[in-house]
Scaffold this motif. Structure first.
Motif, PDB file in Angstrom:
ATOM      1  N   MET A   1       0.828  -1.442   0.239  1.00 35.94           N
ATOM      2  CA  MET A   1      -0.284  -0.548  -0.131  1.00 35.94           C
ATOM      3  C   MET A   1       0.605   1.539  -0.089  1.00 35.94           C
ATOM      4  SD  MET A   1      -2.640   0.617   2.534  1.00 35.94           S
ATOM      5  CE  MET A   1      -3.330   2.637   2.691  1.00 35.94           C
ATOM      6  N   LYS A   2       0.432   2.207  -0.564  1.00 31.55           N
ATOM      7  CA  LYS A   2       1.155   3.498  -0.450  1.00 31.55           C
ATOM      8  C   LYS A   2       1.053   4.078   0.886  1.00 31.55           C
ATOM      9  CE  LYS A   2       2.394   3.328  -5.748  1.00 31.55           C
ATOM     10  NZ  LYS A   2       1.940   3.921  -6.678  1.00 31.55           N
ATOM     11  N   HIS A   3       1.277   4.809   1.250  1.00 27.29           N
ATOM     12  CA  HIS A   3       1.057   6.001   2.061  1.00 27.29           C
ATOM     13  C   HIS A   3       1.059   7.575   1.658  1.00 27.29           C
ATOM     14  CE1 HIS A   3       0.379   3.444   5.193  1.00 27.29           C
ATOM     15  NE2 HIS A   3       1.299   2.646   4.580  1.00 27.29           N
ATOM     16  N   THR A   4       1.081   8.346   2.261  1.00 26.25           N
ATOM     17  CA  THR A   4       1.055   9.304   1.733  1.00 26.25           C
ATOM     18  C   THR A   4       1.810  10.547   3.213  1.00 26.25           C
ATOM     19  OG1 THR A   4      -0.007   9.769   1.019  1.00 26.25           O
ATOM     20  CG2 THR A   4       0.601  11.326   1.096  1.00 26.25           C
ATOM     21  N   LEU A   5       3.017  10.907   3.830  1.00 25.09           N
ATOM     22  CA  LEU A   5       3.360  11.618   4.754  1.00 25.09           C
ATOM     23  C   LEU A   5       3.527  13.183   4.477  1.00 25.09           C
ATOM     24  CD1 LEU A   5       6.290   8.660   5.874  1.00 25.09           C
ATOM     25  CD2 LEU A   5       3.798   9.035   6.410  1.00 25.09           C
ATOM     26  N   SER A   6       3.236  13.279   5.172  1.00 23.01           N
ATOM     27  CA  SER A   6       3.396  14.903   5.659  1.00 23.01           C
ATOM     28  C   SER A   6       4.228  14.971   6.658  1.00 23.01           C
ATOM     29  CB  SER A   6       2.001  15.579   6.043  1.00 23.01           C
ATOM     30  OG  SER A   6       2.263  16.856   6.018  1.00 23.01           O
ATOM     31  N   VAL A   7       5.385  15.821   6.756  1.00 25.61           N
ATOM     32  CA  VAL A   7       6.550  16.568   7.492  1.00 25.61           C
ATOM     33  C   VAL A   7       6.662  17.497   7.044  1.00 25.61           C
ATOM     34  CG1 VAL A   7       8.655  15.252   8.557  1.00 25.61           C
ATOM     35  CG2 VAL A   7       7.904  13.377   7.414  1.00 25.61           C
ATOM     36  N   LEU A   8       6.998  18.141   8.933  1.00 27.47           N
ATOM     37  CA  LEU A   8       7.573  19.685   8.879  1.00 27.47           C
ATOM     38  C   LEU A   8       8.856  19.411  10.043  1.00 27.47           C
ATOM     39  CD1 LEU A   8       4.473  20.592  10.695  1.00 27.47           C
ATOM     40  CD2 LEU A   8       5.165  21.253   8.384  1.00 27.47           C
ATOM     41  N   VAL A   9       9.722  20.040   8.660  1.00 29.92           N
ATOM     42  CA  VAL A   9      11.353  20.326   9.487  1.00 29.92           C
ATOM     43  C   VAL A   9      11.021  21.404   9.380  1.00 29.92           C
ATOM     44  CG1 VAL A   9      11.745  18.143   7.896  1.00 29.92           C
ATOM     45  CG2 VAL A   9      11.825  20.229   7.002  1.00 29.92           C
ATOM     46  N   GLU A  10      12.867  22.153  10.479  1.00 30.27           N
ATOM     47  CA  GLU A  10      13.635  23.234  10.308  1.00 30.27           C
ATOM     48  C   GLU A  10      13.722  22.904   9.099  1.00 30.27           C
ATOM     49  OE1 GLU A  10      15.958  23.144  14.101  1.00 30.27           O
ATOM     50  OE2 GLU A  10      14.230  22.941  14.957  1.00 30.27           O
ATOM     51  N   ASP A  11      13.620  24.466   8.644  1.00 25.11           N
ATOM     52  CA  ASP A  11      13.964  24.750   7.349  1.00 25.11           C
ATOM     53  C   ASP A  11      15.506  25.145   6.950  1.00 25.11           C
ATOM     54  OD1 ASP A  11      14.266  25.383   4.208  1.00 25.11           O
ATOM     55  OD2 ASP A  11      13.590  27.605   4.538  1.00 25.11           O
ATOM     56  N   GLU A  12      16.813  24.375   8.083  1.00 22.03           N
ATOM     57  CA  GLU A  12      18.065  24.812   7.507  1.00 22.03           C
ATOM     58  C   GLU A  12      18.702  23.754   6.161  1.00 22.03           C
ATOM     59  OE1 GLU A  12      19.492  23.788  11.264  1.00 22.03           O
ATOM     60  OE2 GLU A  12      18.038  25.191  12.197  1.00 22.03           O
ATOM     61  N   ALA A  13      19.917  23.826   5.790  1.00 24.24           N
ATOM     62  CA  ALA A  13      20.302  22.937   5.097  1.00 24.24           C
ATOM     63  C   ALA A  13      21.112  21.621   5.508  1.00 24.24           C
ATOM     64  CB  ALA A  13      22.355  23.637   4.433  1.00 24.24           C
ATOM     65  N   GLY A  14      20.632  21.006   4.565  1.00 23.72           N
ATOM     66  CA  GLY A  14      21.687  19.142   4.993  1.00 23.72           C
ATOM     67  C   GLY A  14      20.112  18.402   5.494  1.00 23.72           C
ATOM     68  N   VAL A  15      18.558  19.046   6.317  1.00 22.80           N
ATOM     69  CA  VAL A  15      17.720  18.449   6.407  1.00 22.80           C
ATOM     70  C   VAL A  15      17.202  16.845   5.361  1.00 22.80           C
ATOM     71  CG1 VAL A  15      15.107  18.528   7.404  1.00 22.80           C
ATOM     72  CG2 VAL A  15      16.773  20.020   8.007  1.00 22.80           C
ATOM     73  N   LEU A  16      17.014  17.481   3.594  1.00 28.14           N
ATOM     74  CA  LEU A  16      16.615  16.892   3.296  1.00 28.14           C
ATOM     75  C   LEU A  16      17.365  15.564   2.895  1.00 28.14           C
ATOM     76  CD1 LEU A  16      14.088  15.997   1.371  1.00 28.14           C
ATOM     77  CD2 LEU A  16      15.660  17.522  -0.325  1.00 28.14           C
ATOM     78  N   SER A  17      19.180  15.921   2.772  1.00 32.69           N
ATOM     79  CA  SER A  17      19.422  14.578   2.584  1.00 32.69           C
ATOM     80  C   SER A  17      19.546  13.789   3.860  1.00 32.69           C
ATOM     81  CB  SER A  17      21.059  15.678   2.907  1.00 32.69           C
ATOM     82  OG  SER A  17      21.985  14.750   3.056  1.00 32.69           O
ATOM     83  N   ARG A  18      19.296  13.882   5.020  1.00 28.43           N
ATOM     84  CA  ARG A  18      19.442  13.115   5.718  1.00 28.43           C
ATOM     85  C   ARG A  18      18.343  12.586   5.861  1.00 28.43           C
ATOM     86  NH1 ARG A  18      21.638  17.733   8.654  1.00 28.43           N
ATOM     87  NH2 ARG A  18      19.569  18.424   9.316  1.00 28.43           N
ATOM     88  N   ILE A  19      17.231  12.883   5.792  1.00 27.77           N
ATOM     89  CA  ILE A  19      15.723  12.431   5.388  1.00 27.77           C
ATOM     90  C   ILE A  19      16.125  11.174   4.048  1.00 27.77           C
ATOM     91  CG2 ILE A  19      13.474  11.928   4.377  1.00 27.77           C
ATOM     92  CD1 ILE A  19      13.330  14.665   6.501  1.00 27.77           C
ATOM     93  N   LYS A  72       7.827  17.322  12.715  1.00 26.23           N
ATOM     94  CA  LYS A  72       6.151  16.990  13.107  1.00 26.23           C
ATOM     95  C   LYS A  72       5.958  16.168  11.587  1.00 26.23           C
ATOM     96  CE  LYS A  72       1.673  17.364  13.633  1.00 26.23           C
ATOM     97  NZ  LYS A  72       0.293  18.385  13.484  1.00 26.23           N
ATOM     98  N   VAL A  73       5.604  14.811  12.123  1.00 29.29           N
ATOM     99  CA  VAL A  73       5.779  13.461  10.832  1.00 29.29           C
ATOM    100  C   VAL A  73       3.951  12.965  11.488  1.00 29.29           C
ATOM    101  CG1 VAL A  73       6.157  11.664   9.896  1.00 29.29           C
ATOM    102  CG2 VAL A  73       7.590  12.327  11.100  1.00 29.29           C
ATOM    103  N   GLN A  74       3.176  13.257   9.945  1.00 29.34           N
ATOM    104  CA  GLN A  74       1.885  12.626  10.145  1.00 29.34           C
ATOM    105  C   GLN A  74       2.173  11.682   9.283  1.00 29.34           C
ATOM    106  OE1 GLN A  74      -0.506  16.617   9.938  1.00 29.34           O
ATOM    107  NE2 GLN A  74      -1.685  15.589  10.756  1.00 29.34           N
ATOM    108  N   ASP A  75       1.425  11.187   9.000  1.00 25.50           N
ATOM    109  CA  ASP A  75       0.618   9.981   8.294  1.00 25.50           C
ATOM    110  C   ASP A  75      -0.576   9.784   7.306  1.00 25.50           C
ATOM    111  OD1 ASP A  75       0.060   7.940   6.324  1.00 25.50           O
ATOM    112  OD2 ASP A  75       0.161   6.391   7.475  1.00 25.50           O
ATOM    113  N   ILE A  76      -1.311  10.756   6.481  1.00 26.48           N
ATOM    114  CA  ILE A  76      -2.237  11.646   6.553  1.00 26.48           C
ATOM    115  C   ILE A  76      -2.790  10.180   4.791  1.00 26.48           C
ATOM    116  CG2 ILE A  76      -1.940  13.654   7.335  1.00 26.48           C
ATOM    117  CD1 ILE A  76      -1.604  14.016   4.320  1.00 26.48           C
ATOM    118  N   THR A  77      -2.912   8.988   4.814  1.00 25.00           N
ATOM    119  CA  THR A  77      -3.011   8.616   3.951  1.00 25.00           C
ATOM    120  C   THR A  77      -5.040   8.062   4.434  1.00 25.00           C
ATOM    121  OG1 THR A  77      -1.025   7.078   3.815  1.00 25.00           O
ATOM    122  CG2 THR A  77      -2.338   6.025   2.878  1.00 25.00           C
ATOM    123  N   GLU A  78      -5.355   7.931   5.057  1.00 30.50           N
ATOM    124  CA  GLU A  78      -6.453   7.881   5.802  1.00 30.50           C
ATOM    125  C   GLU A  78      -7.254   8.654   5.986  1.00 30.50           C
ATOM    126  OE1 GLU A  78      -8.233   4.486   4.841  1.00 30.50           O
ATOM    127  OE2 GLU A  78      -5.483   3.738   4.224  1.00 30.50           O
TER     128      GLU A  78
END
Length: 172
Positions: A1-19, A72-78
């Motif tokens: 099943m495909k899940h949609t995740l909504s993730v709030l992150v601090e807007d800093e360099a390297g965050v996307l790379s770590r994820i 914050k991490v939310q699985d908003i699939t349902e």
């Protein structure tokens, strides 16, 4: 099943790379990824579509929370959501079939954003299912290029589940 995740992150360099590194280390795939500023200054919202069962998603959520800049991490699939995607689509369109391409694209509320002698570039905005449908319809003309943003989503404050409404309409 495909899940949609909504993730709030601090807007800093390297965050996307770590994820993305977390996903790579665990051997998980990200099918769709969209990142942009959130409603709060210094915070970005990452919307990703990830395949996996509930157990896998729960484990991923726990791992994401261990990362320093994840707020914050939310699985908003349902959860009832408004979902959209943007696609630019370059289609072969000669003088003999141009009007048909424009007519078919109008059914999907696509906008013509560039006209060339032998092609049209269309802008399509809508839910991911709409993207698949217009590609299938225009395939017969020949598709030159496609660029898609990936899904973005926000939960519905109204709580109205449009998927539920669609299924009820189908039964009538």
């Amino acid at each position: 099943m495909k899940h949609t995740l909504s993730v709030l992150v601090e807007d800093e360099a390297g965050v996307l790379s770590r994820i993305s590194g977390l996903f790579a280390r665990r051997g998980f795939n990200i099918e769709s990824l969209a990142v942009g500023p959130a409603e709060q200054g210094g915070v970005s919202r990452i919307t990703m579509v990830v395949p996996g069962d509930d157990r896998v998603i729960e484990q991923l959520t726990k791992q994401l929370y261990k990362l320093v800049n994840v707020l914050k991490v939310q699985d908003i699939t349902e959860t009832p959501c408004v979902e959209r995607e943007l696609m630019l689509l370059k289609v072969n369109a000669t003088s003999s079939n141009r009007s048909e391409v424009i007519e078919l694209s109008g059914i999907f509320r696509a906008r013509v954003v560039d006209v060339a002698e032998d092609s049209l570039t269309l802008e399509v905005v809508g839910d991911p299912g709409k993207m698949v449908a217009i590609v299938q319809v225009l395939q017969k003309f020949g598709l030159r290029e496609i660029a898609r943003t990936g899904k973005i989503a926000l939960t519905r404050e109204s709580g109205v589940n449009t998927e539920l409404l669609k299924s009820l309409e189908a039964k009538v």
